[in-house]
Design an enzyme around this catalytic site. Structure first.
Site, PDB file in Angstrom:
ATOM      1  N   TYR A   1       0.849  -1.197   0.000  1.00  0.00           N
ATOM      2  CA  TYR A   1       0.000   0.000   0.000  1.00  0.00           C
ATOM      3  C   TYR A   1       0.883   1.245   0.000  1.00  0.00           C
ATOM      4  CZ  TYR A   1      -4.983  -0.800   0.240  1.00  0.00           C
ATOM      5  OH  TYR A   1      -6.274  -1.049  -0.100  1.00  0.00           O
TER       6      TYR A   1
ATOM      7  N   GLU B   1      -0.647   4.822  -0.515  1.00  0.00           N
ATOM      8  CA  GLU B   1      -1.435   6.024  -0.798  1.00  0.00           C
ATOM      9  C   GLU B   1      -0.635   7.271  -0.442  1.00  0.00           C
ATOM     10  OE1 GLU B   1      -4.275   4.090   1.307  1.00  0.00           O
ATOM     11  OE2 GLU B   1      -5.887   4.244  -0.178  1.00  0.00           O
TER      12      GLU B   1
ATOM     13  N   ASP C   1      -6.354  15.054 -24.018  1.00  0.00           N
ATOM     14  CA  ASP C   1      -6.381  13.610 -23.751  1.00  0.00           C
ATOM     15  C   ASP C   1      -5.716  12.937 -24.939  1.00  0.00           C
ATOM     16  OD1 ASP C   1      -6.992  10.946 -23.569  1.00  0.00           O
ATOM     17  OD2 ASP C   1      -9.082  11.246 -22.973  1.00  0.00           O
TER      18      ASP C   1
ATOM     19  N   THR D   1      -3.490   7.190 -21.553  1.00  0.00           N
ATOM     20  CA  THR D   1      -3.321   5.827 -21.071  1.00  0.00           C
ATOM     21  C   THR D   1      -1.925   5.406 -21.484  1.00  0.00           C
ATOM     22  OG1 THR D   1      -4.294   5.023 -23.127  1.00  0.00           O
ATOM     23  CG2 THR D   1      -5.749   5.154 -21.209  1.00  0.00           C
TER      24      THR D   1
ATOM     25  N   LYS E   1      -2.061   1.916 -25.069  1.00  0.00           N
ATOM     26  CA  LYS E   1      -2.516   1.940 -26.465  1.00  0.00           C
ATOM     27  C   LYS E   1      -1.286   2.065 -27.367  1.00  0.00           C
ATOM     28  CE  LYS E   1      -7.149   3.695 -25.445  1.00  0.00           C
ATOM     29  NZ  LYS E   1      -7.255   4.355 -24.136  1.00  0.00           N
TER      30      LYS E   1
ATOM     31  N   ARG F   1      -1.512  -1.647 -18.878  1.00  0.00           N
ATOM     32  CA  ARG F   1      -2.815  -0.979 -18.786  1.00  0.00           C
ATOM     33  C   ARG F   1      -2.774   0.039 -17.648  1.00  0.00           C
ATOM     34  NH1 ARG F   1      -7.187  -1.972 -21.280  1.00  0.00           N
ATOM     35  NH2 ARG F   1      -6.041  -3.535 -22.446  1.00  0.00           N
TER      36      ARG F   1
HETATM   37  N1  DSN Z   1     -11.451   1.997 -24.786  1.00  0.00           N
HETATM   38  C1  DSN Z   1     -10.827   3.108 -25.420  1.00  0.00           C
HETATM   39  C2  DSN Z   1     -10.987   3.042 -26.898  1.00  0.00           C
HETATM   40  O1  DSN Z   1     -11.226   1.960 -27.404  1.00  0.00           O
HETATM   41  O2  DSN Z   1     -10.864   4.042 -27.575  1.00  0.00           O
HETATM   42  C3  DSN Z   1     -11.316   4.361 -24.902  1.00  0.00           C
HETATM   43  O3  DSN Z   1     -11.789   4.259 -23.616  1.00  0.00           O
END
Ligand code: DSN
Length: 496
Positions: free
Chosen positions: A84, A86, A261, A290, A293, A299
């Site tokens: 933990y 935090e 974003d 994120t 991607k 993730r």
């Molecule tokens: N799941 C992502 C996408 O496929 O674009 C966005 O949240």
């Protein structure tokens, strides 16, 4: 041919994922790990093995997915998960966080260096979390401070319930403007199913109905009228680049904070495909992403911010986040270290080149694309010209071993559930080593499936989900896809 004496030779770098060089070691590690899991819950070991087989055996074209390297994946399977922590680096609500401090510091350092940002926050567990951290930080920086001054410069902990009530109503009346869902925006950009649509009054900007492109004059006019506190740029289904310098000009003119974003295209920013006005980081006050991607990490999420917003972002946990996932932050650090290698630039360029090859492959076969093409990592195919809904097309492609996702197109006649589009992305197959010719072949296979698919009636008449494929299509396309996949293996040398 005369050689240019000033030319420097650069070593050829592979765009494919790292991992082949340590495949034998990774194979032994995975065999041992799965053997241990097998002794406790064999169904999980089995599902894990099958997932690798399924991913190896399908054409993964989901624009938001990728394949992380074995180094990234293995980093997540350690005892860092048990701690933990935090709070923030050097200031935790738990004892004995010295190693988590190291992990978080290294992840943040790589993120700062890679993206050229003064501050990075590696704790968010997902993109939604990263955006929530950002929204709260913007509210805290822009609204709470003046609010507190009005209350006699009391600290947050000294505010009475009545003071809080005033602050809450003020924060709750703030405005956010982002890209509309049907033109490629994201749920977290102020839409009702997400908390952002409840925290803020929201208005969308769309794209030009003729070109499908963002019309910056229209965005500016809408912003002047709506006067948002937060202007959100970024997308999950817009197949073009964004001029973030222009978005910043608009934000400055109306007194908004520019939040970008970049979840979808962070890999193209990291790989220096998007530079200058197309690189969001120098222009945005707060940038979220994120890490799994196009960035090809674990993730999770990440927030970058200017000095002004950093102190509020740093309070993300416990303000809106649960305890940090230290094992995932460690994997973020490893992935970001990989993204700082020259091979990642070659990879990012190949992602964009391959998207163009895929788009060209569709166009030369008569298919219709939203915006008429792409200059990022994704392609949005309008399937109405095949007489199908997105749902029917997605299912027929899946039957043929092609994994995609249905997606709304601008002013979609079939709505957000059935949709009229299919979104394709090149990050995952580029990691496998697919090149432009391979993506042209992918376009050919997709068109073959869609040309051989028709809508079908359900028990109660016409259906937006039912479809029928001509006999033999799925088998033929599966076989052709298998050839492409065999030529570009996933995790080459990795055997379980
Ligand atoms: N799941 C992502 C996408 O496929 O674009 C966005 O949240």
């Amino acid at each position: 041919m005369a050689t240019d004496p000033t030319a420097t030779t650069t070593a050829k770098v592979s765009p494919a994922a790292p991992g082949a060089e340590y495949a034998d070691t990774a194979s032994a590690a995975y065999r041992n790990i799965l053997g241990i899991i097998e002794t406790v819950e064999p169904r999980i070991a089995d599902a894990t093995r099958k997932e690798l087989a399924d991913q190896r055996d399908s054409l993964k074209l989901i624009a938001s997915e990728n394949y992380a390297s074995p180094a990234v994946l293995l980093t997540m399977g350690t005892w860092l998960s048990d701690k933990y922590a935090e709070g923030t680096i050097g200031h935790r609500f738990y004892a004995a966080c010295q190693n988590v401090d190291t992990v978080e510091s290294v992840a943040a350092e790589h993120a700062r260096e890679l993206f050229g940002s003064p501050y990075a926050y590696a704790q968010p567990h997902s993109g939604i979390d990263a955006n929530l951290v950002a929204y709260w930080a913007i509210l805290a920086t822009r609204v709470e401070a003046p609010g507190l001054a009005e209350f006699g410069a009391k600290g947050v902990n000294d505010l009475s319930e009545a003071d809080w009530e005033t602050l809450r109503s003020r924060m709750g009346n703030q405005r956010l403007m982002g890209m509309s869902l049907d033109t490629g925006g994201h749920l977290t950009h102020g839409f009702r199913p997400n908390i952002s649509g409840k925290m803020f009054h929201q208005r969308s900007y769309g794209t030009d109905p003729q070109t499908g492109l963002i019309d910056y004059n229209a965005v500016a006019a809408a912003a002047r009228e709506f006067k948002p506190l937060v202007l959100v740029a970024g997308y999950s289904a817009y197949p073009r680049r964004v001029n973030f310098a222009k978005m910043r000009e608009i934000a400055d003119e109306v007194g908004a904070t520019l939040m970008v974003d970049m979840a979808h295209f962070a890999g193209l920013v990291a790989g220096k495909v998007f530079t200058g006005d197309e690189d969001p980081v120098p222009h945005a006050h707060v940038t979220t992403t994120t890490t799994h991607k196009s960035l090809r990490g674990p993730r999770g999420g990440l927030v970058l911010a200017t000095e002004e917003y950093a102190p509020a972002v740093d309070k993300g946990c416990p303000m809106v986040l649960g305890g940090p996932l230290s094992h995932v932050m460690a994997a973020k650090a490893v992935a970001l270290a990989e993204a700082r290698q020259p091979s990642f630039r070659a990879y990012a360029q190949a992602v964009a080149d391959n998207a163009r090859a895929l788009a060209d492959g569709f166009l030369k076969r008569g298919a219709r694309l939203v915006t008429g093409g792409t200059d990022n990592h994704l392609v949005l195919l309008d399937v109405t010209s095949f007489g199908l809904t997105g749902r029917q097309a997605e299912s027929a492609l899946l039957d043929s071993g092609i994994v995609t996702n249905r997606n709304a197109i601008p002013a979609d006649p079939n709505g957000a559930w059935y949709t009229s589009g299919i979104r394709f992305g090149t990050p995952a197959l580029t990691t496998r080593g697919f090149g432009a010719d391979d993506f042209d072949r992918v376009a050919e296979l997709v068109v073959e499936v869609l040309n051989n698919t028709d809508p079908a009636a359900g028990p109660n008449g016409p259906s937006k989900a039912k479809y029928a494929m001509a006999d033999g299509t799925a088998q033929r396309v599966h076989a052709a896809a298998a050839e492409l996949l065999a030529a570009n293996p996933l995790y080459p040398g990795l055997t379980l």
